[in-house]
Design a protein around this motif. Sequence first.
Motif: not given
Length: 249
Positions: A82-88, A163-165, A177-178, A189-194
């Motif tokens: 990966a070179r271009n990334t997003l973080e929410v 990455f979404v947290d 959107q993503l 990638v989604y965090d806290n999914t449990l």
Amino acid sequence: MAAASGGGGSSEVKNIHSKDSTKTLLKSEALYEYVLDTSVLPHEPDCMRELRLVTDKHEWGFMQSSPDEAQLLRMLIKLTGARNTLEVGVFTGYSLLATALALPDDGKVIAFDVSREYYDIGRPFIEKAGVAHKVDFREGPALDGLDALLADEANVGAFDFAFVDADKPNYVKYHEQLLRLVRVGGSIVYDNTLWAGTVALPPETPMNDLDRRFSAAIRDLNVRLSKDERVEVCQLAIADGITICRRLV
């Protein structure tokens, strides 16, 4: 983070997220410490360790990603090139720093959070690590920020990884959107999914209002992701649950 126990569905689930909870779903605290001490902490960059320890002292320190999760993010970014990334969702920037360190020198991460105050705690560590030029922090609601990116056709399919947290009830909206921003073959990638295991508890299990709403939102997300033919899904029981989606179409 302590995993919730079924207990026949009658006892109240308490302290799902707190300063005293350990961010793991493993049943054995000793096993989790073994994983950290053997495979994770010896390889944690000094700048990340310093930021993690500072954040641990914060009132909301339990919100930061766990060291094993941050290690996974770094590995995924390197494996996928990966070179271009997003973080929410950024908080103090522990996972953001992990991402920036894993990206190539000309890589970029656009990061959204409603609080610059928290981000400013981690900014000195990002600068000290020499990766500040890779970070584009944007203060404000991520839904608006992602819409702003989508307004420029050049951004559609332009990102390799996200990455979404963040606020769990909006995960489903972020997903739509993503899927437009991340390229085919890219990862979300989604965090806290449990959600500390509460997703598997009976709906009537007593818990506080926030945990009830967030757990319901995560259950809804998990069902939607499983049925979404636009992505290939992998659910991992790391930290508080991590879901990796690879965009197919």
